[in-house]
Design a protein around this motif. Structure first.
Motif, short mmCIF file in Angstrom:
data_model
loop_
_atom_site.label_atom_id
_atom_site.label_comp_id
_atom_site.label_asym_id
_atom_site.label_seq_id
_atom_site.Cartn_x
_atom_site.Cartn_y
_atom_site.Cartn_z
N GLN A 1 0.84 -1.19 0.00
CA GLN A 1 0.00 0.00 0.00
C GLN A 1 0.88 1.25 0.00
O GLN A 1 1.91 1.28 0.66
N VAL A 2 0.45 2.23 -0.77
CA VAL A 2 1.19 3.48 -0.89
C VAL A 2 0.35 4.61 -0.30
O VAL A 2 -0.84 4.72 -0.59
N GLN A 3 0.97 5.42 0.52
CA GLN A 3 0.32 6.61 1.06
C GLN A 3 0.95 7.84 0.41
O GLN A 3 2.17 7.92 0.26
N LEU A 4 0.09 8.78 0.04
CA LEU A 4 0.54 10.00 -0.62
C LEU A 4 -0.03 11.20 0.12
O LEU A 4 -1.22 11.25 0.41
N VAL A 5 0.83 12.17 0.39
CA VAL A 5 0.41 13.37 1.09
C VAL A 5 0.88 14.59 0.31
O VAL A 5 2.08 14.80 0.15
N GLU A 6 -0.10 15.38 -0.17
CA GLU A 6 0.22 16.58 -0.93
C GLU A 6 0.35 17.79 -0.01
O GLU A 6 -0.27 17.83 1.06
N SER A 7 1.10 18.76 -0.47
CA SER A 7 1.19 20.05 0.22
C SER A 7 1.59 21.11 -0.81
O SER A 7 1.99 20.78 -1.93
N GLY A 8 1.44 22.36 -0.40
CA GLY A 8 1.91 23.45 -1.24
C GLY A 8 0.83 24.23 -1.96
O GLY A 8 1.12 25.21 -2.64
N GLY A 9 -0.42 23.81 -1.83
CA GLY A 9 -1.48 24.56 -2.47
C GLY A 9 -1.71 25.88 -1.76
O GLY A 9 -1.14 26.16 -0.71
N GLY A 10 -2.57 26.70 -2.36
CA GLY A 10 -2.88 27.98 -1.74
C GLY A 10 -3.49 28.94 -2.73
O GLY A 10 -3.91 28.55 -3.82
N LEU A 11 -3.53 30.19 -2.32
CA LEU A 11 -4.09 31.26 -3.14
C LEU A 11 -2.96 32.06 -3.75
O LEU A 11 -2.03 32.48 -3.05
N VAL A 12 -3.05 32.28 -5.05
CA VAL A 12 -2.00 33.03 -5.76
C VAL A 12 -2.66 33.89 -6.82
O VAL A 12 -3.72 33.54 -7.34
N GLN A 13 -2.04 35.00 -7.13
CA GLN A 13 -2.57 35.86 -8.19
C GLN A 13 -2.20 35.31 -9.56
O GLN A 13 -1.19 34.61 -9.71
N ALA A 14 -3.00 35.66 -10.54
CA ALA A 14 -2.70 35.26 -11.91
C ALA A 14 -1.30 35.72 -12.28
O ALA A 14 -0.89 36.84 -11.95
N GLY A 15 -0.57 34.84 -12.96
CA GLY A 15 0.80 35.13 -13.33
C GLY A 15 1.81 34.65 -12.31
O GLY A 15 3.02 34.65 -12.59
N GLY A 16 1.33 34.25 -11.16
CA GLY A 16 2.23 33.81 -10.10
C GLY A 16 2.62 32.34 -10.24
O GLY A 16 2.29 31.68 -11.22
N SER A 17 3.32 31.87 -9.22
CA SER A 17 3.85 30.50 -9.23
C SER A 17 3.55 29.79 -7.92
O SER A 17 3.39 30.44 -6.87
N LEU A 18 3.47 28.48 -8.02
CA LEU A 18 3.34 27.62 -6.85
C LEU A 18 4.11 26.34 -7.10
O LEU A 18 4.28 25.92 -8.25
N ARG A 19 4.56 25.74 -6.01
CA ARG A 19 5.14 24.42 -6.12
C ARG A 19 4.38 23.46 -5.22
O ARG A 19 4.30 23.67 -4.00
N LEU A 20 3.82 22.44 -5.82
CA LEU A 20 3.14 21.39 -5.07
C LEU A 20 4.12 20.26 -4.80
O LEU A 20 4.96 19.93 -5.64
N SER A 21 3.98 19.66 -3.63
CA SER A 21 4.81 18.52 -3.26
C SER A 21 3.91 17.34 -2.90
O SER A 21 2.81 17.53 -2.39
N CYS A 22 4.42 16.16 -3.15
CA CYS A 22 3.69 14.94 -2.79
C CYS A 22 4.70 13.94 -2.25
O CYS A 22 5.58 13.48 -2.98
N ALA A 23 4.56 13.64 -0.96
CA ALA A 23 5.46 12.71 -0.31
C ALA A 23 4.83 11.33 -0.27
O ALA A 23 3.68 11.18 0.16
N ALA A 24 5.58 10.36 -0.71
CA ALA A 24 5.10 8.97 -0.75
C ALA A 24 5.71 8.17 0.39
O ALA A 24 6.86 8.37 0.76
N SER A 25 4.91 7.26 0.91
CA SER A 25 5.40 6.35 1.94
C SER A 25 4.70 5.00 1.77
O SER A 25 3.77 4.87 0.96
#
Length: 122
Positions: A1-25
């Motif tokens: 079984q694989v567990q996945l946990v995302e992080s890094g979402g949020g509110l950003v203005q158009a033209g901006g950047s975000l980095r999402l992460s997903c840690a597997a275990s």
């Protein structure tokens, strides 16, 4: 079984950047491919990007040139770097994993994260 946990979402203005992460275990040895999907309100979930164990990547047309998927095998983590964000990128983003890249591409991976909200304001 694989567990996945995302992080890094949020509110950003158009033209901006975000980095999402997903840690597997868990049974990470079984993972051959990882993908990032998204689902906007009232729309079907769609595959945004995928990456294989060997590092081969695929992108949805909407993501090409703006998003980059990468993985750090030492950290068992996959990332989605999103640049030049648009309001239409607003969605819940899900990380997924499978031993089969075909299942990732078909939208039927067997392991899913809980999702992280990305909201892009205009």
């Amino acid at each position: 079984q694989v567990q996945l946990v995302e992080s890094g979402g949020g509110l950003v203005q158009a033209g901006g950047s975000l980095r999402l992460s997903c840690a597997a275990s868990g049974s990470i040895f079984s993972i051959n491919a990882l993908g990032w999907y998204r689902q906007a309100p009232g729309k079907q979930r769609e595959l945004v990007a995928s990456i294989t164990r060997g590092g081969s990547t695929n992108y949805a047309d909407s993501a090409k040139g703006r998003f980059t998927i990468s993985r750090d095998n030492a950290k068992n983590t996959v990332y989605l770097h999103m640049n030049s964000l648009k309001p239409e990128d607003t969605a819940v983003y899900y990380c997924a994993a499978d031993s089969s890249h075909n299942l990732i591409m078909a939208g039927r991976p067997r392991s899913w994260g809980q999702g992280t909200q990305v909201t892009v304001s205009s």
